[in-house]
Design an enzyme around this catalytic site. Structure first.
Site, PDB file in Angstrom:
ATOM      1  N   ARG A  71       0.845  -1.202   0.000  1.00 55.92           N
ATOM      2  CA  ARG A  71       0.000   0.000   0.000  1.00 55.92           C
ATOM      3  C   ARG A  71       0.868   1.234   0.000  1.00 55.92           C
ATOM      4  NH1 ARG A  71       1.391   1.950   4.717  1.00 55.92           N
ATOM      5  NH2 ARG A  71       1.522   0.645   6.564  1.00 55.92           N
ATOM      6  N   GLY A  72       0.202   2.396  -0.152  1.00 57.60           N
ATOM      7  CA  GLY A  72       0.894   3.652   0.030  1.00 57.60           C
ATOM      8  C   GLY A  72       1.139   3.919   1.508  1.00 57.60           C
ATOM      9  N   HIS A  78      -0.870  -1.568  13.991  1.00 58.77           N
ATOM     10  CA  HIS A  78      -2.210  -2.118  14.182  1.00 58.77           C
ATOM     11  C   HIS A  78      -2.194  -3.003  15.417  1.00 58.77           C
ATOM     12  CE1 HIS A  78      -3.425  -0.532  10.405  1.00 58.77           C
ATOM     13  NE2 HIS A  78      -2.705  -1.360   9.680  1.00 58.77           N
ATOM     14  N   SER A 143      -4.955   6.903  10.586  1.00 59.96           N
ATOM     15  CA  SER A 143      -3.999   6.750   9.491  1.00 59.96           C
ATOM     16  C   SER A 143      -4.708   6.147   8.290  1.00 59.96           C
ATOM     17  CB  SER A 143      -2.833   5.854   9.919  1.00 59.96           C
ATOM     18  OG  SER A 143      -2.123   6.425  11.004  1.00 59.96           O
ATOM     19  N   GLY A 156      -6.781   0.588   3.477  1.00 57.82           N
ATOM     20  CA  GLY A 156      -7.787   1.532   3.961  1.00 57.82           C
ATOM     21  C   GLY A 156      -7.290   2.398   5.090  1.00 57.82           C
ATOM     22  N   PHE A 157      -7.896   2.250   6.277  1.00 51.38           N
ATOM     23  CA  PHE A 157      -7.643   3.201   7.361  1.00 51.38           C
ATOM     24  C   PHE A 157      -7.622   2.483   8.702  1.00 51.38           C
ATOM     25  CE2 PHE A 157     -12.218   2.988   6.568  1.00 51.38           C
ATOM     26  CZ  PHE A 157     -12.728   2.720   7.826  1.00 51.38           C
ATOM     27  N   CYS A 174       4.222   6.811  10.258  1.00 52.40           N
ATOM     28  CA  CYS A 174       3.811   7.480   9.010  1.00 52.40           C
ATOM     29  C   CYS A 174       4.897   8.354   8.407  1.00 52.40           C
ATOM     30  CB  CYS A 174       2.544   8.309   9.241  1.00 52.40           C
ATOM     31  SG  CYS A 174       1.158   7.354   9.910  1.00 52.40           S
TER      32      CYS A 174
END
Length: 212
Positions: A71-72, A78, A143, A156-157, A174
């Protein structure tokens, strides 16, 4: 945007979810499933995108698993006490849309409905990305990191409900070396309002993003 199907899951190992996500994307690309929002949580793990500097990851002594992802975004945590949302959406069916901006605004609406005043931030040219959801004094709560392949989104987030916050001091979150992370539990104490339950947070997010 048109309606999403809401899919509620419990705690799922990150690598299991990543494998499932590839299947979800293939199903959407083949037209075998509609647009879906998956809501879940993970055991403790730090995931990081391909542009992440190894110096940003925690030392081995931190004993937190790290997983490279497609992902970006950079490194993020998490774990229990955090709500994760994975969006599998066919953007070709929806017309021009800034999907990241749409997610930011949707999360701001969801959390605002629960009593939390939050904002998005524009990233100055040449600076590290400020994508996500922030307090008005620039602490980061949510995030966002996504991927688009053949017109279909994945990843996603994450929203910090009440995770162990000490973990954010073990790595560079990040790609932002001076960021302060916060949680809804901390903010609810500051604002003297009830902290939402996981169920309440899921419903607020699903409602704001049009998922049923």
């Amino acid at each position: 945007m048109s309606a999403l199907e809401r899919v509620d899951l419990g705690e799922v190992d990150y690598e299991v979810a990543a494998k499932d996500m590839r299947t979800w994307v293939e199903e959407r690309q083949a037209g075998e499933a509609g647009d879906r929002l998956f809501l879940l949580s993970h055991p403790p793990v730090i995931t990081y995108g391909p542009r992440t500097s190894l110096a940003d990851l925690p030392p081995e002594a931190a004993a937190i698993p790290t997983v490279a992802v497609d992902r970006g975004g950079f490194a993020t945590y998490h774990g229990p006490g955090q709500l994760v949302g994975y969006l599998v959406i066919d953007l070709k069916k929806r017309g021009p849309v800034d999907i990241v901006r749409w997610v930011e605004n949707g999360l701001i609406e969801a959390l605002g409905s629960l009593g939390f005043p939050l904002v998005r931030r524009d990233t100055p040219r040449g600076e590290s990305s400020l994508v996500g959801v922030w307090t008005t004094d620039h602490r980061k709560l949510c995030s966002i990191g996504m991927r688009i392949r053949r017109g279909v989104t994945s990843h996603g987030f994450s929203i910090n409900l009440d995770p162990t916050m000490d973990v954010f001091h073990t790595f560079t979150t990040c790609g932002l070396h001076d960021v302060t992370m916060t949680s809804l539990a901390d903010l609810s104490h500051e604002l003297s309002i009830p902290c939402p339950t996981d169920a309440q947070l899921r419903t607020a997010v699903a409602t704001a993003l049009g998922a049923a």
